[in-house]
Each structure stands twice: as C-alpha cells, then as structure tokens.
Design a protein around this motif. Structure first.
Motif, PDB file in Angstrom:
ATOM      1  N   THR A   2       0.671  -1.344   0.073  1.00 16.67           N
ATOM      2  CA  THR A   2      -0.140  -0.062  -0.032  1.00 16.67           C
ATOM      3  C   THR A   2       0.545   1.104  -0.121  1.00 16.67           C
ATOM      4  OG1 THR A   2      -1.554   1.282   1.205  1.00 16.67           O
ATOM      5  CG2 THR A   2      -0.223  -0.317   2.388  1.00 16.67           C
ATOM      6  N   THR A   3       1.951   1.436   1.018  1.00 14.09           N
ATOM      7  CA  THR A   3       2.614   2.533   0.974  1.00 14.09           C
ATOM      8  C   THR A   3       3.482   2.645  -0.451  1.00 14.09           C
ATOM      9  OG1 THR A   3       2.878   2.071   3.314  1.00 14.09           O
ATOM     10  CG2 THR A   3       4.680   3.634   2.340  1.00 14.09           C
ATOM     11  N   GLY A   4       4.014   1.613  -0.732  1.00 15.35           N
ATOM     12  CA  GLY A   4       4.663   1.604  -2.164  1.00 15.35           C
ATOM     13  C   GLY A   4       3.930   2.160  -3.300  1.00 15.35           C
ATOM     14  N   LEU A   5       2.575   1.676  -3.310  1.00 16.08           N
ATOM     15  CA  LEU A   5       1.750   2.256  -4.440  1.00 16.08           C
ATOM     16  C   LEU A   5       1.639   3.517  -4.344  1.00 16.08           C
ATOM     17  CD1 LEU A   5      -1.063  -0.498  -4.793  1.00 16.08           C
ATOM     18  CD2 LEU A   5       0.791   0.067  -6.231  1.00 16.08           C
ATOM     19  N   TRP A   6       1.357   4.345  -2.977  1.00 19.95           N
ATOM     20  CA  TRP A   6       1.193   5.923  -2.578  1.00 19.95           C
ATOM     21  C   TRP A   6       2.618   6.353  -3.206  1.00 19.95           C
ATOM     22  CZ3 TRP A   6      -3.352   7.439  -3.677  1.00 19.95           C
ATOM     23  CH2 TRP A   6      -4.378   6.599  -3.271  1.00 19.95           C
ATOM     24  N   LEU A   7       3.592   5.882  -2.899  1.00 15.36           N
ATOM     25  CA  LEU A   7       4.963   6.593  -2.918  1.00 15.36           C
ATOM     26  C   LEU A   7       5.209   6.746  -4.539  1.00 15.36           C
ATOM     27  CD1 LEU A   7       7.264   4.944  -0.410  1.00 15.36           C
ATOM     28  CD2 LEU A   7       6.578   7.365  -0.487  1.00 15.36           C
ATOM     29  N   LEU A   8       4.580   5.562  -5.406  1.00 12.23           N
ATOM     30  CA  LEU A   8       4.800   5.805  -6.665  1.00 12.23           C
ATOM     31  C   LEU A   8       3.925   6.701  -7.375  1.00 12.23           C
ATOM     32  CD1 LEU A   8       4.602   2.192  -8.061  1.00 12.23           C
ATOM     33  CD2 LEU A   8       6.484   3.459  -8.190  1.00 12.23           C
ATOM     34  N   LEU A   9       3.048   7.161  -6.790  1.00 11.99           N
ATOM     35  CA  LEU A   9       1.985   8.063  -7.337  1.00 11.99           C
ATOM     36  C   LEU A   9       2.492   9.410  -6.805  1.00 11.99           C
ATOM     37  CD1 LEU A   9      -1.638   6.833  -6.641  1.00 11.99           C
ATOM     38  CD2 LEU A   9      -0.271   7.189  -8.668  1.00 11.99           C
ATOM     39  N   TYR A  10       3.185   9.514  -5.599  1.00 11.82           N
ATOM     40  CA  TYR A  10       3.745  10.795  -4.947  1.00 11.82           C
ATOM     41  C   TYR A  10       4.884  11.137  -5.949  1.00 11.82           C
ATOM     42  CZ  TYR A  10       6.516  13.963  -2.118  1.00 11.82           C
ATOM     43  OH  TYR A  10       7.412  14.853  -1.572  1.00 11.82           O
ATOM     44  N   GLY A  11       5.651  10.327  -6.008  1.00 15.58           N
ATOM     45  CA  GLY A  11       6.884  10.527  -7.089  1.00 15.58           C
ATOM     46  C   GLY A  11       6.429  11.188  -8.299  1.00 15.58           C
ATOM     47  N   ALA A  12       5.310  10.606  -9.007  1.00 18.57           N
ATOM     48  CA  ALA A  12       4.965  11.088 -10.303  1.00 18.57           C
ATOM     49  C   ALA A  12       4.284  12.638 -10.169  1.00 18.57           C
ATOM     50  CB  ALA A  12       3.642  10.151 -10.878  1.00 18.57           C
ATOM     51  N   ALA A  13       3.555  12.799  -9.083  1.00 23.43           N
ATOM     52  CA  ALA A  13       3.029  14.056  -8.765  1.00 23.43           C
ATOM     53  C   ALA A  13       4.414  15.056  -8.696  1.00 23.43           C
ATOM     54  CB  ALA A  13       2.277  14.278  -7.603  1.00 23.43           C
ATOM     55  N   LEU A  14       5.404  14.752  -8.052  1.00 21.01           N
ATOM     56  CA  LEU A  14       6.367  15.690  -7.889  1.00 21.01           C
ATOM     57  C   LEU A  14       7.240  15.763  -9.362  1.00 21.01           C
ATOM     58  CD1 LEU A  14       8.210  14.610  -4.723  1.00 21.01           C
ATOM     59  CD2 LEU A  14       7.248  16.808  -4.967  1.00 21.01           C
ATOM     60  N   ALA A  15       7.056  14.669 -10.102  1.00 23.56           N
ATOM     61  CA  ALA A  15       7.970  14.898 -11.453  1.00 23.56           C
ATOM     62  C   ALA A  15       6.961  15.801 -12.269  1.00 23.56           C
ATOM     63  CB  ALA A  15       8.142  13.626 -11.977  1.00 23.56           C
ATOM     64  N   TRP A  16       5.850  15.803 -12.480  1.00 25.26           N
ATOM     65  CA  TRP A  16       5.065  16.671 -13.283  1.00 25.26           C
ATOM     66  C   TRP A  16       4.437  17.802 -12.722  1.00 25.26           C
ATOM     67  CZ3 TRP A  16       5.551  11.292 -14.284  1.00 25.26           C
ATOM     68  CH2 TRP A  16       5.648  10.909 -15.659  1.00 25.26           C
ATOM     69  N   LEU A  17       4.195  17.866 -11.284  1.00 27.25           N
ATOM     70  CA  LEU A  17       3.508  19.095 -10.892  1.00 27.25           C
ATOM     71  C   LEU A  17       4.414  20.131 -10.292  1.00 27.25           C
ATOM     72  CD1 LEU A  17       0.117  17.541  -9.481  1.00 27.25           C
ATOM     73  CD2 LEU A  17       0.687  18.297 -11.740  1.00 27.25           C
ATOM     74  N   SER A  18       5.764  19.416  -9.835  1.00 30.41           N
ATOM     75  CA  SER A  18       6.415  20.555  -8.854  1.00 30.41           C
ATOM     76  C   SER A  18       7.228  21.621  -9.683  1.00 30.41           C
ATOM     77  CB  SER A  18       7.291  19.713  -7.978  1.00 30.41           C
ATOM     78  OG  SER A  18       8.375  18.935  -8.823  1.00 30.41           O
ATOM     79  N   PRO A  19       7.611  21.459 -10.953  1.00 28.89           N
ATOM     80  CA  PRO A  19       8.307  22.453 -11.646  1.00 28.89           C
ATOM     81  C   PRO A  19       7.653  23.802 -11.798  1.00 28.89           C
ATOM     82  CG  PRO A  19       8.402  20.263 -12.848  1.00 28.89           C
ATOM     83  CD  PRO A  19       7.359  19.989 -11.747  1.00 28.89           C
ATOM     84  N   SER A  20       6.157  23.961 -11.941  1.00 33.36           N
ATOM     85  CA  SER A  20       5.448  24.868 -12.007  1.00 33.36           C
ATOM     86  C   SER A  20       5.512  25.746 -10.851  1.00 33.36           C
ATOM     87  CB  SER A  20       4.123  24.694 -12.537  1.00 33.36           C
ATOM     88  OG  SER A  20       3.509  24.007 -11.469  1.00 33.36           O
TER      89      SER A  20
END
Length: 306
Positions: A2-20
């Motif tokens: 469960t934690t691994g899946l959410w960490l995957l999503l968290y990393g994806a959110a950082l990769a696509w959303l944090s630059p702006s």
C-alpha cells in the motif's frame, strides 16, 4: 504494497507538478542558493520515493507468493476508512520487475551521459589551455575574438577563458569582477551539478528533470553574481555583465559564461536587490516547500499504517 503504491503516485506528482511551483518560487533569484537546493530536493525526493516504492512492492510480491500476506491498497488518503483488497499479485510482480528495469536503465544512461559530458568538458579545457595565451592569473587564458566574452570549463585543471576583446575593453574592476564570477563557478562545482542534471534530463525526460537543468543553470549564474558582488561590489559585475551581453559571443555548451543566460533578469536583480523582508519571506517559502517534499512520504506511511 500500500505504501509503495502511494509513493509511486507521490513521485509522479512531484515529477509532473512541482516544476511550475518551483519556477514561481525561484525565478526571482531572491535566494538563489536555496532555490538550487529546492530543485535538487524535488529531484531527490522523487527518485527516493520511487526507489522505496519499488522495494516495498517487491517485498509485498514476495510475501504474496509465499502466502504470508494479502495485497491491499490503503484508501484513507481519499477519505475512506478501510483498506481495499487488490486481486493482482501478478500486478505487484510486474511493477517490481518494471521498476527495477527502469531504475537500472536510468542509472546506466545517466552514467553514460555524465561520462560523455565530463570528457567533452575536459577536452575543451585542455584545448583552450594549450592554444590560449596565458596570463598572470593561474588557469586564465586569452583567446583572440572580436566580441567580449568570458566563460569557464571544468577539467584537470579547470580553465577560465577571456576573449581578447573583453580583456582589452573591460575596465580593470569589471574584469576582476567577471573573473571572480567564473572562479565562483569553479569553486562551487557548478559544472558538476549541471552535468548531473543534464545527464538525468537526457536519461529520464520528465518535466522535473528537463526544467531543473534550465532553472538551476540560471540560479547558479546568480550565485556566481553574488560571489563577485561581495568581492568587488555590484557596479563592476553589473557593468561587465552588460558589456558582454551586448556582444553575445558564442560559448560552448560545456562552459558557464558570465553573460550566457538570463542576463536581463540578473542585471535587474543586481540593480534592484531584494530587501530583508522579501529575502526572509522567500527563504521561508522555499524551506517550507522542501520540508513538505521530504516529509510527505512519512505522512503517507502514517496514514496507511496508523
């Protein structure tokens, strides 16, 4: 799992959303060193989250094959109170294999790009030290050119290149400030930082990787501007920067040039420096952003395993 899946999503959110968000927080250059740290923190948090996620999903897959635990998904991050079952043991195995393979490919490609960029930089440094006219300053050489420019390249030893036009036309104080700017790049190992970022952007072309290389390059120029201004004052580095910006001599990709990037923004920043309150406000926002990026995985773990 469960934690691994959410960490995957968290990393994806950082990769696509944090630059702006990071662009808005750092483009003014009020605190360029913390700006660099914020971009590097976002990259580190993304990669660490994905590595931990792959490891956790792999452990869950092994447990599932041994029949010691069920594969579940925590739904409390969506406001639900229960853990939902996942039928796909094969899915966790596939995620583990894919994540491991992608990690290996990323490491290999990044290593190859770093080696290529380092080799190119060393070759250029050796070439300019060989063909350039030496000066009384160690590592500083003059090359004949009709346009004013100064840049540095890393190597063994590193080299600072000044065109003959810049050497003869810049005022003594401006030349000293420009050389201090280039020396700050070498002392701060700015080339190595940019090599790694550019290598990661080539190996993994995600928005965070690609935009960090450009943004950090501008921020490192601002860091070098600040170092030169502390040693020689604002007017000399500003005058040298504007004089060379008008000429716009082409600079090699592996070099860091005093007037190579974001000249207008840097000149405005030097001419109208931010006040104390603005500096502390910017630093607090950057520190808060870094704290959130680093603490989010712990929050995920807390919500899913309380």
């Amino acid at each position: 799992m469960t934690t691994g899946l959410w960490l995957l999503l968290y990393g994806a959110a950082l990769a696509w959303l944090s630059p702006s968000l990071l662009r808005r927080l750092t483009k003014s250059g009020v605190s360029p060193q913390m700006g660099v740290a914020a971009w590097l923190t976002a990259i580190a948090a993304t990669l660490i989250a994905w590595v931990i996620a792959v490891a956790l999903i792999g452990v869950a897959a092994i447990d599932g094959m041994l029949g010691t635990s069920a594969v579940t998904l925590c739904l409390e991050l969506f406001g639900l109170s229960e853990h939902g079952g996942l039928p796909g043991l094969s899915g966790s195995i596939a995620l583990t294999i894919a994540g491991t393979a992608l990690s290996i490919i990323f490491l290999v490609r990044t290593s190859r790009w770093v080696t290529r960029l380092r080799s190119r930089s060393r070759e250029h440094a050796n070439a300019v030290l060989l063909v350039g006219r030496p000066t009384s300053r160690p590592g500083v050489v003059i090359i004949d050119a009709q346009r004013s420019a100064a840049y540095c390249v890393s190597g063994h030893p590193p080299a600072i290149v000044v065109t003959s036009a810049a050497w003869s036309t810049l005022a003594r104080s401006e030349l000293a400030a420009v050389l201090a700017h280039e020396q700050a790049h070498i002392a701060g190992r700015h080339h190595q930082i940019l090599m790694m970022l550019r290598a990661m952007a080539a190996a993994l072309p995600l928005p965070l990787m690609q935009q960090s290389a450009r943004a950090v390059a501008d921020l490192l120029e601002m860091c070098a501007d600040d170092a030169a201004a502390r040693r020689h004052g604002v007017s000399p580095i500003l005058g040298g920067l504007l004089a060379m910006a008008e000429a716009r001599h082409p600079v090699p990709a592996e070099g860091l040039a005093a007037a190579g990037t974001a000249v207008a923004a840097r000149a405005m920043r030097l001419a109208q420096p931010a006040r104390g309150r603005a500096k502390w406000s910017q630093r607090l926002m950057l520190a808060g952003s870094m704290a959130v990026m680093l603490s989010a995985p712990g929050l995920i773990e807390l919500l899913c395993h309380h």
